[in-house]
Design a protein around this motif. Structure first.
Motif, PDB file in Angstrom:
ATOM      1  N   GLY A 266       0.782  -1.228   0.000  1.00 27.40           N
ATOM      2  CA  GLY A 266       0.000   0.000   0.000  1.00 27.40           C
ATOM      3  C   GLY A 266       0.813   1.278   0.000  1.00 27.40           C
ATOM      4  N   PHE A 267       2.139   1.159  -0.009  1.00 24.38           N
ATOM      5  CA  PHE A 267       2.998   2.340  -0.008  1.00 24.38           C
ATOM      6  C   PHE A 267       3.492   2.640  -1.427  1.00 24.38           C
ATOM      7  CE2 PHE A 267       3.177   0.806   4.339  1.00 24.38           C
ATOM      8  CZ  PHE A 267       3.055   1.976   5.078  1.00 24.38           C
ATOM      9  N   VAL A 268       4.039   3.845  -1.598  1.00 27.22           N
ATOM     10  CA  VAL A 268       4.624   4.260  -2.864  1.00 27.22           C
ATOM     11  C   VAL A 268       6.130   4.375  -2.666  1.00 27.22           C
ATOM     12  CG1 VAL A 268       4.676   6.004  -4.675  1.00 27.22           C
ATOM     13  CG2 VAL A 268       2.532   5.541  -3.461  1.00 27.22           C
ATOM     14  N   TYR A 269       6.879   3.825  -3.624  1.00 25.32           N
ATOM     15  CA  TYR A 269       8.334   3.826  -3.533  1.00 25.32           C
ATOM     16  C   TYR A 269       8.924   4.651  -4.666  1.00 25.32           C
ATOM     17  CZ  TYR A 269       7.870   0.084  -0.111  1.00 25.32           C
ATOM     18  OH  TYR A 269       7.541  -0.651   1.009  1.00 25.32           O
TER      19      TYR A 269
ATOM     20  N   ASN B 249      21.965   8.928  -5.506  1.00 27.46           N
ATOM     21  CA  ASN B 249      22.599   8.433  -4.274  1.00 27.46           C
ATOM     22  C   ASN B 249      22.268   6.965  -4.004  1.00 27.46           C
ATOM     23  OD1 ASN B 249      19.927   8.628  -3.556  1.00 27.46           O
ATOM     24  ND2 ASN B 249      20.251   9.871  -1.718  1.00 27.46           N
ATOM     25  N   ASN B 250      21.599   6.299  -4.957  1.00 30.01           N
ATOM     26  CA  ASN B 250      21.313   4.859  -4.855  1.00 30.01           C
ATOM     27  C   ASN B 250      20.336   4.513  -3.728  1.00 30.01           C
ATOM     28  OD1 ASN B 250      23.369   4.701  -6.830  1.00 30.01           O
ATOM     29  ND2 ASN B 250      24.929   4.357  -5.270  1.00 30.01           N
ATOM     30  N   TYR B 251      19.380   5.393  -3.459  1.00 29.92           N
ATOM     31  CA  TYR B 251      18.425   5.135  -2.383  1.00 29.92           C
ATOM     32  C   TYR B 251      17.022   4.869  -2.931  1.00 29.92           C
ATOM     33  CZ  TYR B 251      21.018   5.886   1.938  1.00 29.92           C
ATOM     34  OH  TYR B 251      21.875   5.738   3.007  1.00 29.92           O
ATOM     35  N   VAL B 252      16.311   3.993  -2.214  1.00 30.04           N
ATOM     36  CA  VAL B 252      14.890   3.779  -2.435  1.00 30.04           C
ATOM     37  C   VAL B 252      14.147   4.350  -1.233  1.00 30.04           C
ATOM     38  CG1 VAL B 252      13.048   2.067  -2.618  1.00 30.04           C
ATOM     39  CG2 VAL B 252      15.183   1.743  -3.881  1.00 30.04           C
ATOM     40  N   TYR B 253      13.151   5.213  -1.506  1.00 34.98           N
ATOM     41  CA  TYR B 253      12.394   5.874  -0.444  1.00 34.98           C
ATOM     42  C   TYR B 253      10.971   5.321  -0.402  1.00 34.98           C
ATOM     43  CZ  TYR B 253      16.232   9.212  -0.487  1.00 34.98           C
ATOM     44  OH  TYR B 253      17.479   9.772  -0.425  1.00 34.98           O
ATOM     45  N   LYS B 254      10.475   5.086   0.803  1.00 40.49           N
ATOM     46  CA  LYS B 254       9.132   4.556   1.024  1.00 40.49           C
ATOM     47  C   LYS B 254       8.243   5.668   1.557  1.00 40.49           C
ATOM     48  CE  LYS B 254       6.759   0.977   3.791  1.00 40.49           C
ATOM     49  NZ  LYS B 254       7.000  -0.136   4.759  1.00 40.49           N
ATOM     50  N   PHE B 255       7.132   5.939   0.840  1.00 44.40           N
ATOM     51  CA  PHE B 255       6.222   7.009   1.216  1.00 44.40           C
ATOM     52  C   PHE B 255       4.806   6.466   1.422  1.00 44.40           C
ATOM     53  CE2 PHE B 255       9.459   9.234  -1.298  1.00 44.40           C
ATOM     54  CZ  PHE B 255       9.746  10.329  -0.501  1.00 44.40           C
ATOM     55  N   THR B 256       4.073   7.115   2.318  1.00 39.15           N
ATOM     56  CA  THR B 256       2.632   6.898   2.346  1.00 39.15           C
ATOM     57  C   THR B 256       2.034   7.599   1.135  1.00 39.15           C
ATOM     58  OG1 THR B 256       2.120   8.925   3.575  1.00 39.15           O
ATOM     59  CG2 THR B 256       2.676   6.948   4.866  1.00 39.15           C
ATOM     60  N   LYS B 257       0.789   7.280   0.797  1.00 42.17           N
ATOM     61  CA  LYS B 257       0.148   7.946  -0.334  1.00 42.17           C
ATOM     62  C   LYS B 257      -0.113   9.426  -0.049  1.00 42.17           C
ATOM     63  CE  LYS B 257      -1.856   3.926  -2.572  1.00 42.17           C
ATOM     64  NZ  LYS B 257      -3.059   3.270  -3.141  1.00 42.17           N
ATOM     65  N   GLY B 258      -0.033   9.802   1.216  1.00 44.40           N
ATOM     66  CA  GLY B 258      -0.151  11.205   1.578  1.00 44.40           C
ATOM     67  C   GLY B 258       1.164  11.956   1.434  1.00 44.40           C
TER      68      GLY B 258
ATOM     69  N   GLU C 183       4.124  11.131   3.182  1.00 45.63           N
ATOM     70  CA  GLU C 183       4.984  11.092   4.363  1.00 45.63           C
ATOM     71  C   GLU C 183       6.080  10.041   4.179  1.00 45.63           C
ATOM     72  OE1 GLU C 183       4.714   9.980   9.134  1.00 45.63           O
ATOM     73  OE2 GLU C 183       2.887  10.229   7.938  1.00 45.63           O
ATOM     74  N   LEU C 184       7.320  10.429   4.419  1.00 44.31           N
ATOM     75  CA  LEU C 184       8.438   9.501   4.303  1.00 44.31           C
ATOM     76  C   LEU C 184       8.417   8.525   5.463  1.00 44.31           C
ATOM     77  CD1 LEU C 184      11.090   8.620   2.907  1.00 44.31           C
ATOM     78  CD2 LEU C 184      12.277  10.291   4.350  1.00 44.31           C
ATOM     79  N   VAL C 185       8.467   7.231   5.149  1.00 43.65           N
ATOM     80  CA  VAL C 185       8.424   6.184   6.158  1.00 43.65           C
ATOM     81  C   VAL C 185       9.819   5.616   6.427  1.00 43.65           C
ATOM     82  CG1 VAL C 185       7.484   3.902   6.732  1.00 43.65           C
ATOM     83  CG2 VAL C 185       6.071   5.575   5.509  1.00 43.65           C
ATOM     84  N   SER C 186      10.552   5.310   5.370  1.00 43.68           N
ATOM     85  CA  SER C 186      11.885   4.728   5.525  1.00 43.68           C
ATOM     86  C   SER C 186      12.647   4.842   4.222  1.00 43.68           C
ATOM     87  CB  SER C 186      11.799   3.255   5.950  1.00 43.68           C
ATOM     88  OG  SER C 186      11.140   2.486   4.951  1.00 43.68           O
ATOM     89  N   SER C 187      13.922   4.452   4.244  1.00 41.27           N
ATOM     90  CA  SER C 187      14.736   4.443   3.034  1.00 41.27           C
ATOM     91  C   SER C 187      15.791   3.357   3.155  1.00 41.27           C
ATOM     92  CB  SER C 187      15.406   5.808   2.811  1.00 41.27           C
ATOM     93  OG  SER C 187      16.283   6.116   3.882  1.00 41.27           O
ATOM     94  N   ILE C 188      16.303   2.911   2.000  1.00 35.02           N
ATOM     95  CA  ILE C 188      17.330   1.884   1.962  1.00 35.02           C
ATOM     96  C   ILE C 188      18.231   2.133   0.763  1.00 35.02           C
ATOM     97  CG2 ILE C 188      15.764   0.329   0.713  1.00 35.02           C
ATOM     98  CD1 ILE C 188      17.269  -2.025   1.897  1.00 35.02           C
ATOM     99  N   LYS C 189      19.527   1.910   0.942  1.00 40.78           N
ATOM    100  CA  LYS C 189      20.479   2.066  -0.152  1.00 40.78           C
ATOM    101  C   LYS C 189      20.546   0.766  -0.935  1.00 40.78           C
ATOM    102  CE  LYS C 189      24.894   4.258  -1.119  1.00 40.78           C
ATOM    103  NZ  LYS C 189      26.061   4.956  -0.534  1.00 40.78           N
ATOM    104  N   VAL C 190      20.376   0.867  -2.267  1.00 43.51           N
ATOM    105  CA  VAL C 190      20.292  -0.334  -3.107  1.00 43.51           C
ATOM    106  C   VAL C 190      21.001  -0.092  -4.436  1.00 43.51           C
ATOM    107  CG1 VAL C 190      18.787  -1.955  -4.310  1.00 43.51           C
ATOM    108  CG2 VAL C 190      18.067  -1.003  -2.126  1.00 43.51           C
ATOM    109  N   GLY C 191      21.923  -0.979  -4.776  1.00 37.71           N
ATOM    110  CA  GLY C 191      22.486  -1.009  -6.115  1.00 37.71           C
ATOM    111  C   GLY C 191      23.442   0.128  -6.409  1.00 37.71           C
ATOM    112  N   ALA C 192      23.856   0.172  -7.674  1.00 36.28           N
ATOM    113  CA  ALA C 192      24.776   1.199  -8.151  1.00 36.28           C
ATOM    114  C   ALA C 192      24.155   1.892  -9.355  1.00 36.28           C
ATOM    115  CB  ALA C 192      26.116   0.567  -8.538  1.00 36.28           C
ATOM    116  N   ASN C 193      23.790   3.156  -9.164  1.00 38.79           N
ATOM    117  CA  ASN C 193      23.185   3.973 -10.209  1.00 38.79           C
ATOM    118  C   ASN C 193      21.879   3.351 -10.719  1.00 38.79           C
ATOM    119  OD1 ASN C 193      22.992   6.177 -11.902  1.00 38.79           O
ATOM    120  ND2 ASN C 193      24.431   5.386 -13.413  1.00 38.79           N
ATOM    121  N   PRO C 194      20.898   3.180  -9.835  1.00 38.85           N
ATOM    122  CA  PRO C 194      19.619   2.590 -10.259  1.00 38.85           C
ATOM    123  C   PRO C 194      18.762   3.599 -11.017  1.00 38.85           C
ATOM    124  CG  PRO C 194      19.521   3.180  -7.948  1.00 38.85           C
ATOM    125  CD  PRO C 194      20.916   3.474  -8.405  1.00 38.85           C
TER     126      PRO C 194
END
Length: 314
Positions: free
Chosen positions: A235-238, A244-253, A255-266
């Motif tokens: 139910g979240f938007v990513y 910076n190689n980050y994936v951010y997790k947002f509510t549909k409103g 609001e930032l919930v969390s983030s994680i560093k993934v991969g090289a130049n995604p």
């Protein structure tokens, strides 16, 4: 005699072109596919997160899109033509005279929209390769997305987003947006827009616009260079930021919930079953994430640039 031999040779060449095929993938098979651009290929990964097939490409394709479940549309920025292949047979179905400069393709059912950054146009086609409609755009049209009524087009080298009627490509309106914007996502009554930023100023935010008025509703921090989005089963938007190689997790409103560093130049992110999938362009890996952790990496060809998925049994 030489002319006759030459004619037979030409016919043979044309026949070979029309018979171009790739390994077929059954229409009931779910997959996420990676378009690898440095050594052109498409690689298909199953729900078991295993590589199931590779299509070796003979042209410098720079993008693809999934069309009506069983087709893949391939285009290249330096190519005069785009091509439509049927997944279940691997056969070439149609060729499209898109001209050099194709920057993005987006499909709604069996209609394919192609942006051309050299001609500054967007054109719609059917699955037989016939042109339906064509419209002028701003400078260097790129990202596109559609709802039931409209096609939204970002003009990368301009400060406008163009809104067209989805059927006839008549211009409905334009919105003011930052230059070098890239990446679009529809969230309820809003259109989320990412981007690279201009010059030495890297973009650090996702902008939210009212889908009816085009008015800016707010901004969400997502440094650096958020350029692609995905809805997930939780139910979240990513959003993925390739700066910076980050994936951010947002509510549909928003609001930032969390983030994680993934991969090289995604550059690309999608959801697939219970997983998020991220393509690492520089390390040639496709990452599968669940619950904020990488659960598997699949090695693919060089330069995984875009991802598409098919969930036939969803």
């Amino acid at each position: 005699m030489r002319k006759i031999i030459g004619l037979f040779f030409l016919c043979g060449m044309l026949s070979a072109c029309s018979d171009k095929t790739f390994p077929p993938i059954d229409s009931s098979t779910d997959f996420v596919a990676s378009l690898n651009t440095l050594e052109p290929s498409i690689q298909f990964i199953s729900k078991n997160l295993e590589l199931i097939e590779t299509w070796e490409l003979d042209k410098p394709y720079t993008g693809f899109t999934h069309v009506s479940d069983d087709y893949i549309f391939l285009y290249g920025n330096t190519l005069e033509d785009a091509e439509l292949f049927q997944i279940s047979t691997g056969k070439l179905i149609a060729t499209y005279p898109v001209h050099e400069g194709a920057t993005f393709a987006y499909a709604v059912k069996e209609t394919i929209y192609v942006a051309n950054g050299k001609e500054n146009t967007v054109t719609s086609y059917d699955v037989k390769g016939n042109e339906i409609a064509k419209a002028d755009t701003g400078r260097y049209p790129m990202s596109m997305i559609a709802d039931h009524n409209n096609l939204y087009v970002i003009n990368f080298k301009d400060t406008i987003l163009s809104v067209y009627d989805i059927n006839d490509l008549k211009l409905v309106t334009t919105w003011e947006i930052p230059t070098s914007s890239h990446g679009l996502h529809l969230v309820d009554n809003e259109l989320w827009v990412g981007g690279h930023g201009a010059g030495s100023q890297a973009n650090k935010v996702i902008s939210k616009y009212n889908i009816q008025s085009g008015e800016l509703q707010g901004e969400m921090e997502a440094p650096m260079m958020p350029i692609d989005f995905a809805d997930a089963s939780d139910g979240f938007v990513y959003a993925v930021s390739h700066g910076n190689n980050y994936v951010y997790k947002f509510t549909k409103g928003g609001e930032l919930v969390s983030s994680i560093k993934v991969g090289a130049n995604p550059f690309s992110i999608t959801s697939f079953g219970e997983s998020l999938v991220v393509a690492g362009y520089d390390d040639h890996q496709v990452y599968f994430l669940q619950n904020g952790e990488v659960i598997k990496k699949v090695s693919v060809g060089k330069g995984p640039f875009q991802l598409i998925k098919r969930e036939a049994n969803k």
